[in-house]
Design a protein around this motif. Structure first.
Motif, mmCIF file in Angstrom:
data_model
loop_
_atom_site.group_PDB
_atom_site.id
_atom_site.type_symbol
_atom_site.label_atom_id
_atom_site.label_comp_id
_atom_site.label_asym_id
_atom_site.label_seq_id
_atom_site.Cartn_x
_atom_site.Cartn_y
_atom_site.Cartn_z
ATOM 1 N N GLU A 350 0.843 -1.205 0.000
ATOM 2 C CA GLU A 350 0.000 0.000 0.000
ATOM 3 C C GLU A 350 0.879 1.257 0.000
ATOM 4 O OE1 GLU A 350 -3.584 -0.068 -0.161
ATOM 5 O OE2 GLU A 350 -2.764 -1.977 -0.810
ATOM 6 N N ILE A 351 1.918 1.215 0.816
ATOM 7 C CA ILE A 351 2.818 2.371 0.891
ATOM 8 C C ILE A 351 3.510 2.585 -0.457
ATOM 9 C CG2 ILE A 351 4.937 3.228 1.987
ATOM 10 C CD1 ILE A 351 3.917 1.676 4.555
ATOM 11 N N ALA A 352 3.969 1.470 -1.055
ATOM 12 C CA ALA A 352 4.674 1.572 -2.343
ATOM 13 C C ALA A 352 3.758 2.140 -3.431
ATOM 14 C CB ALA A 352 5.192 0.200 -2.757
ATOM 15 N N ARG A 353 2.507 1.671 -3.452
ATOM 16 C CA ARG A 353 1.571 2.103 -4.496
ATOM 17 C C ARG A 353 1.368 3.605 -4.468
ATOM 18 N NH1 ARG A 353 -3.440 1.362 -4.813
ATOM 19 N NH2 ARG A 353 -3.899 0.964 -2.623
ATOM 20 N N ILE A 354 1.095 4.118 -3.265
ATOM 21 C CA ILE A 354 0.741 5.534 -3.168
ATOM 22 C C ILE A 354 1.997 6.415 -3.188
ATOM 23 C CG2 ILE A 354 -0.568 7.265 -1.848
ATOM 24 C CD1 ILE A 354 -2.278 4.981 -3.080
ATOM 25 N N PHE A 355 3.077 5.919 -2.603
ATOM 26 C CA PHE A 355 4.349 6.645 -2.694
ATOM 27 C C PHE A 355 4.743 6.782 -4.166
ATOM 28 C CE2 PHE A 355 9.071 6.486 -2.845
ATOM 29 C CZ PHE A 355 9.352 7.652 -2.153
ATOM 30 N N GLY A 356 4.383 5.764 -4.940
ATOM 31 C CA GLY A 356 4.678 5.792 -6.379
ATOM 32 C C GLY A 356 5.899 4.938 -6.672
ATOM 33 N N ILE A 357 5.689 3.857 -7.416
ATOM 34 C CA ILE A 357 6.835 2.987 -7.706
ATOM 35 C C ILE A 357 7.836 3.735 -8.574
ATOM 36 C CG2 ILE A 357 7.508 0.786 -8.802
ATOM 37 C CD1 ILE A 357 5.084 -0.434 -7.532
ATOM 38 N N GLU A 358 7.319 4.721 -9.318
ATOM 39 C CA GLU A 358 8.235 5.531 -10.140
ATOM 40 C C GLU A 358 9.195 6.341 -9.273
ATOM 41 O OE1 GLU A 358 5.022 8.151 -12.015
ATOM 42 O OE2 GLU A 358 4.218 7.134 -10.258
ATOM 43 N N ASN A 359 8.816 6.560 -8.007
ATOM 44 C CA ASN A 359 9.693 7.330 -7.128
ATOM 45 C C ASN A 359 10.713 6.471 -6.385
ATOM 46 O OD1 ASN A 359 8.360 9.722 -7.790
ATOM 47 N ND2 ASN A 359 6.730 9.255 -6.321
ATOM 48 N N ILE A 360 10.636 5.163 -6.608
ATOM 49 C CA ILE A 360 11.631 4.278 -5.993
ATOM 50 C C ILE A 360 12.830 4.215 -6.938
ATOM 51 C CG2 ILE A 360 12.087 1.855 -5.380
ATOM 52 C CD1 ILE A 360 9.144 1.774 -4.405
ATOM 53 N N PRO A 361 14.049 4.366 -6.409
ATOM 54 C CA PRO A 361 15.202 4.395 -7.316
ATOM 55 C C PRO A 361 15.411 3.033 -7.978
ATOM 56 C CG PRO A 361 15.923 4.210 -5.041
ATOM 57 C CD PRO A 361 14.440 4.459 -4.992
ATOM 58 N N ALA A 362 16.056 3.040 -9.131
ATOM 59 C CA ALA A 362 16.404 1.782 -9.797
ATOM 60 C C ALA A 362 17.879 1.505 -9.545
ATOM 61 C CB ALA A 362 16.152 1.894 -11.296
ATOM 62 N N GLU A 363 18.171 0.261 -9.221
ATOM 63 C CA GLU A 363 19.540 -0.067 -8.847
ATOM 64 C C GLU A 363 19.835 -1.483 -9.333
ATOM 65 O OE1 GLU A 363 21.646 -0.779 -4.571
ATOM 66 O OE2 GLU A 363 19.926 0.554 -4.643
ATOM 67 N N VAL A 364 20.838 -1.655 -10.188
ATOM 68 C CA VAL A 364 21.135 -3.007 -10.677
ATOM 69 C C VAL A 364 21.670 -3.834 -9.505
ATOM 70 C CG1 VAL A 364 22.479 -4.380 -12.305
ATOM 71 C CG2 VAL A 364 21.607 -2.142 -12.987
ATOM 72 N N PRO A 365 21.086 -5.006 -9.278
ATOM 73 C CA PRO A 365 21.515 -5.779 -8.106
ATOM 74 C C PRO A 365 22.908 -6.356 -8.302
ATOM 75 C CG PRO A 365 19.988 -7.063 -9.431
ATOM 76 C CD PRO A 365 20.052 -5.696 -10.060
ATOM 77 N N TYR A 366 23.630 -6.470 -7.202
ATOM 78 C CA TYR A 366 24.856 -7.237 -7.263
ATOM 79 C C TYR A 366 24.460 -8.686 -7.045
ATOM 80 C CZ TYR A 366 29.035 -9.645 -5.954
ATOM 81 O OH TYR A 366 30.032 -10.574 -5.921
ATOM 82 N N VAL A 367 24.651 -9.489 -8.061
ATOM 83 C CA VAL A 367 24.248 -10.879 -7.983
ATOM 84 C C VAL A 367 25.474 -11.701 -7.661
ATOM 85 C CG1 VAL A 367 23.634 -12.793 -9.501
ATOM 86 C CG2 VAL A 367 22.211 -10.750 -9.448
ATOM 87 N N THR B 247 11.304 4.358 -22.802
ATOM 88 C CA THR B 247 11.059 4.706 -21.410
ATOM 89 C C THR B 247 10.225 3.594 -20.801
ATOM 90 O OG1 THR B 247 9.184 6.019 -22.130
ATOM 91 C CG2 THR B 247 11.208 7.197 -21.660
ATOM 92 N N MET B 248 10.258 3.493 -19.479
ATOM 93 C CA MET B 248 9.574 2.385 -18.810
ATOM 94 C C MET B 248 8.638 2.901 -17.741
ATOM 95 S SD MET B 248 12.582 -0.307 -18.260
ATOM 96 C CE MET B 248 11.575 -1.711 -17.814
ATOM 97 N N ARG B 249 7.702 2.006 -17.386
ATOM 98 C CA ARG B 249 6.734 2.379 -16.359
ATOM 99 C C ARG B 249 6.437 1.125 -15.555
ATOM 100 N NH1 ARG B 249 0.722 4.471 -18.285
ATOM 101 N NH2 ARG B 249 0.165 2.293 -18.562
ATOM 102 N N PHE B 250 6.460 1.255 -14.257
ATOM 103 C CA PHE B 250 6.151 0.141 -13.363
ATOM 104 C C PHE B 250 4.815 0.438 -12.696
ATOM 105 C CE2 PHE B 250 10.198 -2.174 -13.299
ATOM 106 C CZ PHE B 250 11.020 -1.245 -13.916
ATOM 107 N N ARG B 251 3.795 -0.344 -13.047
ATOM 108 C CA ARG B 251 2.461 -0.137 -12.482
ATOM 109 C C ARG B 251 2.208 -1.156 -11.393
ATOM 110 N NH1 ARG B 251 -0.886 -2.279 -15.542
ATOM 111 N NH2 ARG B 251 0.427 -2.612 -17.366
#
Ligand SMILES: [Zn+2]
Lengths: 672, 344
Positions: A350-367, B247-251
Motif C-alpha cells: 500500500e505504501i509503495a503504491r501511493i508513494f509511487g513505484i516511479e519514485n523508488i530508485p532503480a539499482e542493478v543488483p549485485y548478484v 522509457t519504462m513504467r512500473f504499475r
C-alpha cells in the motif's frame, strides 16, 4: 468494470481532470484502460485485479481517488428509520450452514409503486452498460455499483410466506431464473428458498416467479454474504456469470452489506414510495478489526527506498487505515472493506503504491556469481547451432496432438499421456514421439512447393506414466547437394543424410560416434550410444504422408533422446598431434556384389595394410550400364601415412598390392 | 625489309598479349620474344650476315622494337597487377547467385529466448530449466495461489489423466513460476536464475492466443534484495532488448506469488508514443509481470522471509518476439513455414 466520473464525484471532492485522474489511478494499480467522453460525462474502463473486491464499487474507487489526489471523501452512512410495522409481519430467516452464508439481512418494504426510473438514474446505469428495468431493480443495481454489495429484491407477495431459508438445493430441485433459463440444481448450489421451494440461486440470480414487476406492491430486499468458493463453484457449474456472482466470488465484508442495504432501502422509499415494515439480520453482524504491525525498517528492506514514517502514516491514513506509531513500528487497524490486507507486506505494498513505484530508485543488483559449470541450456544451444550450421532449420511444433496423428504413426492410443480437460480433440494427447509433429510441419512446407525441407526440433515427448523426456527430432525431404571434402554430392539417400547430420552433431559435442544398426521391425535404423538405444531413424510411411496430402515424396525422420547426450556432451578436449609427414594416396576402382558393405571393405583394407593405412575414403559409388545387375562400383582412395617419418613408394606399393589382392579374394571384387 | 619484320613481330606480340591473364603466361611470352633465344635475339642474330651499310639501320630498328616490346610487357604487367581490364568483360558474372552451403536458422522464439537469457547471464544469472508436467502444489499452492480463488482464472490449466493408483493431480504447467518453487526447494540462497520454457493454458487459438507458448521466468533471492533492484535489473533488460531510447513504467499490479507486484510497460516501440493499433491509444506496451517474492512462497520452500528477500519476474516470449519483429499472428510461430523461419 465501467465507472463514471460524476458518480465518483458524489463521494470524493476531486478537482483533478478525468485524464489526470486516470493516469494517477493507473500508477496506483487501478489500471484505467480507456477514458471515453459520453453524454457530458466520462466513462472509465477499469481493470480490477482479483485481490481488490473493494474496487468493484464507486465508493471503493473514490477512496483510492482521494488517496492519490489528496482529496476529501464525502461518504455519509445514514441509518435508516424503520416505521412501526402496521401489522405483525416479521421475517423469519433460517441459515442452514453459517459457513455458506455468514450474514443474511432482509427488509420488507410495503406499498411501493414500481415504474420507470428517473432519467439521471437511467443515464448513469446505461453509461456503465447496465440496462434499466424498473425503479426498484435499478436501485438494487445502483446500490451494488455504488457499494459493491449485490442486492436482490423479491416480490414479497409471491413468496409462500415471509420465512426465508438459506440452504443447499435438494437433489433434483429446479428453478427458472430471471433470464428465463430452466436450471437444474444440486447440493453444491446454495439457494434462497421460501417454505416450499428455491426462489433464487444465492448470490448469482433470482427466480423468475418472484421477480419484481410492474404489478409488485411489496418487496423483500435481500443483502447477504455468501461463501466465495461456493458461489464460484455454482457459477461454474451453472455456466452463468453475473455482476452479482463476480462480486461475491471476490468477497464482500459485513459492513458493506449492512450499509448498502440501508442505502438501497432509503432510495427505494424515496423514489418508489412505500414503508419499511421490518428489517431482520441473521448471522455475524459484528465487524472484527484486524491489527497488523509494520516495522519502518521492513519497508526499507523490501522497497529499497527511504520513506519517512510520517509519509507512511499519511499514506495509510488516506487509504482508511487506522495508524498508531511508535519508535520502530506502526500498529495498523484495517478497515473492514480491505479484507485483502492480512500481513505486513500487504501494507508495504500500500505504501509503495501511493508513494509511487516511479519514485523508488532503480539499482542493478549485485548478484553473487554462481559457479558456472556448463548447463543443459549451453549444451542445447550448442546442439542447435551445430544443426543449423548443417543447413537444418529449427522448428517449434505443438506438443499437444490429436488422436488421428497418433494412429497415423501407429502409436497405441491407450499408452499416450492424455489431458482430462482438452480444449478440443485437436489437443487431446501429449505427444509420445516428436516425429509426427515434425512431419506435419514438413508437409505444410511441401504443400508450399518447397523443394527441400530439413527441420529439427528440440522438445519434450511424454510417456504413459506422465513422464517427460527431452528429445531431438529431425525430418528431411527433398533433394539436396552437399559439398564434402571430396566432391559435391547429391543426396538421395535420406538415411545417410540423417547419419551425416547426427555424426556431425556427436563430433561437435565431443561424444563418441553412435552405432547405427538395422531395425527389422521398422525397416529403419536404431541409434545406440554405449550399447544403450537412444534413437531411431525411420522412413515415413506413405500412408501417413498421403493423409497429410503429401504424394510422391520420400520423407525421412529421426528422434534422438537428448538426456544421455546432455550428460556426456562437451568433455575436456585433448590435442592429438598432426602428422607433418606427407601421405601417399592410391585409388582403386572395383565392382562388388550389392550385399558387400563399405564397412566390410574398410575393415578388410585396414586388416591387410596394418598401421601404414591411415584411412579409406570413398570417392564414388556407381551403379549403371557398364556394371552387372546386383553389383556396384566403388572408387576408394587409400591414404597411407606414418606419424613419425615419410613413406616411400617402394614401401607402399607391395602393401597396396596386398590390399587389392585381399579385396579380390575375400570379397570377390573385380578390379577395373 | 627489317622494318617490316619488326612491325610484324610487334603486332604479333600485341595480339598474343591480349589473351594473357596470368603471370606465368606473361613470363613465357616475354621469354618467347625477349629471351636469350627469343624472336628478338633471332632477329639480331642475322645482323652479321647483312651488308655493312644496312647493319646500323637494322640494329637501330631492332633496338627500337626491343624497347617497344619491353614497354608492352611492362604495361601488361602493371595492368594485371592493378586488375584493370579496361573495356574488357569481367571474368565472372558477379550478378550470379553466390555459391555457399545452406545454413539453417534458429527459430525466432529461440533467438528471443537466447537474447533475453544472455542479458541476464551477463548480470550473473544462471540459466535453468524445469519440467512441463507439474504438480498442483508447484504450479499453485507453493506459489500462494489458492485452489478455489478467482486469481486461478488467470492460470487456467490443462490437467492430466492421473497415474494409476496415484491421487496426485498432475498438470501441464500454466506458467514457468513452478520452477521457482523447485529451485528454492532444492537449493539454498543466494539464487539468481532465469528459466525459459514452454507453458500451456486452455486458450482457444487465434491471432493473439495459443494453448502453448513460452515464458522466461526470473528469480533473485538474497539478503537485502529490494524493489529498487527489481527495477534496476528489469530496466537493464528492457533497454538491452528494446533499445536504449525506450522509457519504462512500473504499475502496481496483483500476482498471488509476489508482493508488491508490478506490471512493466515500455513506451511503444512501434509508434514512439503517438498511439497505434498495437498499443491502442495507451502508448505503452505491457511486457512483463514482476514483484517481490511473497513471504508465503518463502514459507512453502523453507526460506526465512525475515532474513531473505527476493524478486521474481515472468515474461511471454511470443509477445516480445511479436513486438520486436512486428509479427501480428502468434500462430505463425508454430506453423514452421520455411518462408517465415528463414526471415530471422
Ligand atoms: Zn504504438
Amino acid at each position: 468494470m465501467k465507472l463514471i466520473y460524476n458518480w465518483l464525484k458524489d463521494f470524493v471532492g476531486i478537482k483533478t481532470s478525468p485524464l489526470e485522474l486516470a493516469r494517477r489511478l493507473t500508477m496506483a494499480g487501478l489500471e484505467v484502460k480507456a477514458v471515453e467522453e459520453k453524454d457530458g460525462d466520462f466513462v472509465f474502463e477499469i481493470e480490477i485485479t482479483s485481490n481488490r473486491p473493494d474496487w468493484l464499487s464507486v465508493i471503493g474507487v473514490a477512496r483510492e481517488a482521494a488517496a492519490v489526489t489528496n482529496s476529501k471523501l464525502k461518504i455519509k452512512n445514514e441509518k435508516i428509520k424503520i416505521q412501526k410495522p402496521k401489522e405483525n409481519q416479521g421475517v423469519k430467516i433460517t441459515i442452514e450452514d453459517k459457513k455458506d452464508c455468514s450474514l443474511y439481512t432482509a427488509k420488507i418494504i410495503k406499498g411501493v409503486s414500481v415504474g420507470v426510473s428517473p432519467e439521471w438514474l437511467k443515464k448513469r446505469l446505461e453509461l456503465i452498460g447496465c440496462r434499466s428495468i424498473n425503479n426498484v431493480v435499478d436501485i438494487t443495481n445502483y446500490a451494488m455499483f455504488t457499494y459493491g454489495e449485490p442486492l436482490h429484491a423479491f416480490d414479497a407477495d409471491k413468496l409462500a410466506s415471509y420465512e426465508i431459508e438459506v440452504r443447499r438445493a435438494n437433489a433434483g430441485e429446479q428453478l427458472v431464473t430471471i433470464d428465463g433459463v430452466f436450471r437444474k440444481l444440486d447440493k453444491d448450489i446454495l439457494v434462497i428458498a421460501d417454505k416450499q421451494q428455491a426462489q433464487a440461486v444465492a448470490g448469482i440470480m433470482g427466480g423468475k416467479s418472484t421477480e419484481v414487476t410492474a404489478s409488485t406492491r411489496n418487496i423483500l430486499l435481500e443483502a447477504a454474504i455468501f461463501d466465495p468458493v461456493l458461489i464460484r463453484r455454482a457459477r461454474r457449474k451453472l455456466g452463468m456469470q453475473t455482476d452479482s456472482s463476480y462480486r461475491f466470488e471476490r468477497g464482500i465484508d459485513t459492513q458493506t452489506a449492512l450499509v448498502s442495504s440501508d442505502y438501497a432501502a432509503r432510495m427505494i422509499i424515496q423514489l418508489a414510495g412505500g414503508n419499511l415494515i421490518c428489517a431482520r439480520e441473521k448471522g455475524a453482524t459484528k465487524i472484527l478489526k484486524k491489527t497488523i504491525s509494520v516495522n519502518y525498517s521492513s519497508v526499507q528492506r523490501i522497497l529499497g527506498a527511504s520513506i519517512s514514517p510520517a509519509l507512511m502514516k499519511n499514506i495509510l491514513a488516506a487509504l482508511g487505515f487506522g495508524v498508531k506509531g511508535s519508535k520502530t513500528c506502526f500498529s495498523v487497524t484495517v478497515p473492514s472493506a480491505r479484507q485483502d490486507v492480512e500481513e505486513e507486506v500487504d501494507l508495504i505494498e500500500e505504501i509503495a503504491r501511493i508513494f509511487g513505484i516511479e519514485n523508488i530508485p532503480a539499482e542493478v543488483p549485485y548478484v553473487k556469481p554462481q559457479p558456472r559449470a556448463r548447463t543443459r541450456f549451453d549444451i542445447i544451444s550448442k546442439t542447435k547451432n551445430i544443426l543449423i550450421a548443417q543447413g537444418v532449420n529449427e522448428a517449434i511444433t505443438y506438443t499437444l496432438i490429436d488422436r488421428k496423428l497418433l494412429e497415423l504413426f501407429s502409436w497405441p492410443v491407450d499408452e499416450a499421456a492424455r489431458l482430462v480437460n482438452p480444449l478440443s480433440e485437436e489437443q487431446e494427447f501429449l505427444r509420445p514421439c516428436i516425429i509426427a509433429s515434425l512431419v506435419r510441419a514438413a508437409a505444410l512446407n511441401l504443400k508450399q512447393k518447397q523443394p527441400l525441407v530439413e527441420l529439427f526440433e528440440v522438445g519434450k515427448i511424454y510417456t504413459a506414466g506422465n513422464n517427460e523426456e527431452l528429445v531431438l527430432g529431425l525430418v528431411l525431404c527433398g533433394k539436396k547437394s552437399v559439398v564434402t571434402q571430396e566432391a559435391v554430392v547429391n543426396i538421395k539417400e535420406g538415411f545417410l543424410r540423417l547419419k551425416g547430420i547426427i555424426q556431425n552433431l556427436f563430433s561437435g559435442l565431443g561424444i563418441a560416434q553412435p552405432e547405427i544398426l538395422f531395425n527389422e521391425t521398422t525397416a529403419g535404423f536404431k541409434v545406440k550410444l554405449n550399447s544403450k538405444e537412444i534413437g531411431q531413424f525411420v522412413k515415413v510411411s506413405s500412408a501417413a504422408l498421403e493423409a497429410m496430402d503429401v504424394k510422391y515424396q520420400e520423407v525421412y525422420a529421426a528422434q534422438i533422446s537428448l538426456e544421455e547426450i546432455l550428460m556426456q556432451a562437451l568433455p575436456e578436449k585433448k590435442f592429438v598431434p598432426v602428422s607433418i609427414f606427407p601421405a601417399i594416396c592410391r585409388d582403386i576402382s572395383f565392382v562388388v556384389q550389392e550385399n558387400i558393405s563399405f564397412k566390410q571393405i574398410t575393415d578388410l583394407a585396414h586388416k591387410t595394410a596394418g598401421l601404414l593405412l591411415e584411412q579409406v575414403k570413398i570417392t564414388d559409388i556407381y551403379r549403371g550400364k557398364q556394371i552387372p545387375q546386383g553389383c556396384k562400383n566403388f572408387t576408394v582412395s587409400c591414404v597411407y601415412r606414418l606419424p613419425n617419418r615419410t613413406l616411400t613408394d617402394l614401401e607402399v606399393s607391395p602393401i597396396h598390392a596386398c590390399v587389392v589382392q585381399a579385396l579380390t579374394q575375400a570379397l570377390s571384387a573385380q578390379i577395373r | 625489309m627489317g622494318n617490316t619484320n619488326c612491325e610484324e613481330i610487334k603486332q604479333q606480340a600485341e595480339q598474343e598479349l591480349i589473351s594473357v591473364s596470368d603471370k606465368q603466361a606473361l613470363e613465357a611470352l616475354r621469354v618467347k620474344y625477349l629471351g636469350r633465344k627469343g624472336l628478338l635475339a633471332q632477329l639480331m642474330s642475322v645482323i652479321p650476315s647483312l651488308p655493312v651499310e644496312e647493319r646500323a639501320a637494322f640494329g637501330q630498328a631492332a633496338n627500337v622494337l626491343k624497347n617497344e616490346l619491353a614497354e608492352l610487357f611492362d604495361q601488361k604487367q602493371k595492368d594485371m597487377v592493378s586488375g584493370a581490364h579496361k573495356g574488357n568483360q569481367a571474368a565472372v558474372d558477379i550478378s550470379m547467385p553466390g555459391i555457399a552451403c545452406d545454413i539453417g536458422n534458429l527459430h525466432p522464439i529461440t533467438q528471443v529466448i537466447d537474447e533475453i537469457c544472455n542479458v541476464f547471464s551477463r548480470m550473473g544469472f544462471s540459466i535453468e530449466d524445469g519440467p512441463e508436467i507439474e504438480t498442483e502444489f508447484n504450479n499453485f499452492t507453493g506459489l500462494n495461489i489458492p485452489l478455489d480463488h478467482p486469481s486461478r482464472d488467470a492460470f487456467d490449466t490443462f490437467y492430466l489423466k492421473p497415474n494409476a493408483g496415484s491421487n496426485e493431480k498432475l498438470l501441464l504447467r500454466s506458467h514457468t513460476s513452478p520452477a521457482q518453487v523447485r529451485l528454492m526447494k532444492s537449493r539454498k540462497p543466494a539464487l539468481s536464475v532465469v528459466v525459459p520454457g514452454r507453458v500451456y493454458r486452455p486458450d482457444a487459438v487465434d491471432a493473439s492466443h495459443s494453448f502453448m507458448f513460452h515464458q522466461v521466468e526470473g528469480l533473485v533471492v538474497d539478503k537485502h534484495i529490494t524493489l529498487a533492484h527489481l527495477k534496476g535489473a528489469l530496466e537493464e533488460f528492457a533497454k538491452a532488448v528494446f533499445g536504449k531510447h525506450i522509457t519504462m513504467r512500473f504499475r502496481p499490479h496483483f500476482f498471488p506469488f509476489t508482493e508488491p507486484s508490478v506490471e512493466v510497460d515500455i513506451s511503444c516501440i512501434i509508434c514512439q508514443g503517438k498511439g497505434c493499433s498495437v498499443c491502442g491509444k495507451k502508448k505503452w506496451l505491457e511486457i512483463l509481470g514482476a514483484g517481490m517474492v511473497h513471504p508465503n512462497v518463502f514459507k512453502h520452500v523453507g526460506y526465512n522471509h525475515k532474513i531473505y528477500s527476493g524478486f521474481a519476474f515472468g515474461m511471454g516470449v511470443e509477445r516480445i518476439a511479436m513486438l520486436k519483429y512486428g509479427i501480428d499472428d502468434i500462430r505463425l510461430f508454430f506453423e514452421n513455414d520455411l518462408r517465415f523461419l528463414k526471415q530471422f
